[in-house]
Design an enzyme around this catalytic site. Sequence first.
Site, PDB file in Angstrom:
ATOM      1  N   ASP A  12      27.720  85.603  39.377  1.00 52.95           N
ATOM      2  CA  ASP A  12      27.466  84.932  38.101  1.00 52.95           C
ATOM      3  C   ASP A  12      28.811  84.472  37.534  1.00 52.95           C
ATOM      4  OD1 ASP A  12      25.994  83.932  35.981  1.00 52.95           O
ATOM      5  OD2 ASP A  12      24.972  85.817  35.555  1.00 52.95           O
ATOM      6  N   GLU A  14      29.525  84.307  33.682  1.00 52.50           N
ATOM      7  CA  GLU A  14      29.910  84.777  32.352  1.00 52.50           C
ATOM      8  C   GLU A  14      30.829  86.002  32.380  1.00 52.50           C
ATOM      9  OE1 GLU A  14      25.974  82.597  31.754  1.00 52.50           O
ATOM     10  OE2 GLU A  14      26.788  84.039  33.198  1.00 52.50           O
ATOM     11  N   HIS A  65      24.466  81.515  39.063  1.00 53.40           N
ATOM     12  CA  HIS A  65      24.656  81.120  37.667  1.00 53.40           C
ATOM     13  C   HIS A  65      24.002  79.766  37.404  1.00 53.40           C
ATOM     14  CE1 HIS A  65      26.443  80.352  33.773  1.00 53.40           C
ATOM     15  NE2 HIS A  65      26.856  79.192  34.224  1.00 53.40           N
ATOM     16  N   HIS A 109      27.133  89.821  33.419  1.00 55.70           N
ATOM     17  CA  HIS A 109      27.209  90.008  31.969  1.00 55.70           C
ATOM     18  C   HIS A 109      26.116  90.961  31.508  1.00 55.70           C
ATOM     19  CE1 HIS A 109      23.615  87.498  31.617  1.00 55.70           C
ATOM     20  NE2 HIS A 109      24.193  86.721  32.538  1.00 55.70           N
ATOM     21  N   HIS A 121      23.142  87.747  27.505  1.00 60.46           N
ATOM     22  CA  HIS A 121      21.816  87.139  27.455  1.00 60.46           C
ATOM     23  C   HIS A 121      21.022  87.667  28.644  1.00 60.46           C
ATOM     24  CE1 HIS A 121      23.911  84.502  30.310  1.00 60.46           C
ATOM     25  NE2 HIS A 121      22.715  84.221  30.800  1.00 60.46           N
ATOM     26  N   GLU A 139      19.723  90.999  33.323  1.00 64.61           N
ATOM     27  CA  GLU A 139      19.806  90.556  34.710  1.00 64.61           C
ATOM     28  C   GLU A 139      20.297  91.670  35.620  1.00 64.61           C
ATOM     29  OE1 GLU A 139      22.052  86.831  34.665  1.00 64.61           O
ATOM     30  OE2 GLU A 139      21.016  86.331  32.817  1.00 64.61           O
TER      31      GLU A 139
END
Length: 279
Positions: A12, A14, A65, A109, A121, A139
């Site tokens: 990912d 972030e 991502h 994240h 998020h 996630e």
Amino acid sequence: MTNRPKVLISADLEGVSGVVHPTETNPGGYDYERGRALMTAEVNAAIAGVLDAEPDAEVSVADSHGPFRNLLPEELDGRVRLIRGRPRPLGMVAGLEAGVEALLFVGYHARAGAGPAVLAHTISDAVLDLRIDGRSVGEIGLNAAVAGHYGVPVVLLSGDDAACAELRDLVPEAVTVEVKRALGQAAAETLHPREARDRIRLAAAEAVRGRRRVRPVPTPTPVRIELDLYGPYTVDLATLVPGVSRAAGGRTLTFTGRDMAEAYRVVQLLVQLAQIKPG
């Protein structure tokens, strides 16, 4: 002749060192190109660590991502296979079904509602919360549960301090690499990218060497999912999917999957429906 161990890296953006703002993670945004270059470099560091520990390993990388088209293929370590593009049945953890022995999360994240946590998020800003059999997950938890369905342990995570704590709560034996300390949703105290990459490489080698000591996340069968969405209209739309119903409260969807693999596919579909605006 021994079988070569298979390792999957889910990447990912972030949680990458130096990244703190949404414009750095969205195609076309300010500094997105720098963000994807930093992401690629951290993935390469993880690949190097895996191959330091297991030189014969078969390594796959799932670009996980946004559009799933962020990693720079020409800059990626040439010893790996890249899983790129969407939609795909296992989304962020595509490749698990290929007999993987260890899963690594790079640049991850924290979940929606966590804080302080950088760019926290759960899949989309349209999601307020996601619960697996009553437990709130992001996630990290969702993907770890899917990995558990396949008997695969999550052995490493790199990201901010909140993301690291989130995985340790689920998988205490996992290795975590804190590349930044969250000061808020869009602020952090961050390592220099070179230092972050050095730590990720060492940690990835440690994690892969110790993979047999890490237990996969247990997964229920069947599995009950609750999904809280921001937009009431998208809840209306999602209830058209067979098996999905609205719970008391108006914004919560519920359904039961036969197992985590099936539940994950439905979650992906519902989140995509949540992007649709009233026509």
